[in-house]
Design a protein around this motif. Sequence first.
Motif: not given
Length: 154
Positions: A14, A28-31, A44-46, A48, A62
């Motif tokens: 991300y 890494g975490p999903d974006v 873009n944002f995480l 989660a 979001c």
Amino acid sequence: RTYINDAPQELPGYLQEFKSAATIMESGPDVLECKGSCYGHSHNFLGAMKHHHCNKCKEVVCHLCSSKLHKSGTDDYCLPCYVEEKMLPEEENVTADSKSIQQMRKELKEEYNFSGADQLSIDEVEDAWLCYALQRRWKRWLTMSDSLSTMHLQ
């Protein structure tokens, strides 16, 4: 790109925009990509983080770029769709399904003297027509507010 210290050796996916040619990208975490609060301004944002699909346009939004029509409601809307739903009465809140592009072009030219309406793409016609519809509704609301203020003062 210039770095204060050395370029990062490893970064999660991300943060890809900060990588150098030598940086190794790790998972890494999903974006996710949010539609954004204005047309054409996505971000873009995480994944989660709290998010949903807009009740009207079905795009990913979001929690910062969304709102509910009613406090007790469960339907979340992106901010552009929220404004359309909140500001336009039912009879004006039309989509391409209920009003043809030709009708919108004709209204833009005849009612609003929009000289370049014939050169606009379909999306641009819908956006321009919606802007004028929102402006029309806003002017009516201001006129109604002024009338109520005048009545209250008398």
